[in-house]
Scaffold this motif. Structure first.
Motif: not given
Length: 110
Positions: A99-110
């Protein structure tokens, strides 16, 4: 040479970068706020165990607390935040990490 004032300054700077109070840091490592104050003022040299606990809680390598001038790339607020984030991520369950990785990806635009 290792100096109580050098260690104290590094602890204080790292604690402030994380916006922690002396009381919060003390509670996290099982010490009193007065003990943290004495360390930060260079009154007392912390034990090896205390330096290790401070390192872990502040998310900085032990070397950065003992020899802060030797590793300027680790002394930035950003570097401290990144190490703190990595420390938190390492303690997550597999499900929460995903979940955390998905949230980080969303923040970074990946």
């Amino acid at each position: 040479m290792i100096s109580a004032k050098t260690i104290g300054r590094a602890v204080r700077n790292s604690r402030r970068a994380l916006k922690l109070t002396q009381a919060q840091l003390a509670e996290a490592i099982g010490k009193t706020p007065d003990a943290i104050s004495q360390i930060e003022r260079g009154v007392n040299v912390p034990s090896v165990e205390t330096v290790a606990a401070l390192s872990k809680e502040l998310g900085v390598p032990i070397d950065d607390l003992i020899f802060p001038d030797a590793a300027p790339e680790h002394s930035s607020v950003r570097g401290t935040r990144v190490r703190q984030g990595l420390s938190i991520l390492m303690r997550l369950s597999d499900r929460d990490l995903e979940i955390a990785v998905r949230q980080l990806q969303a923040f970074s635009g990946e």
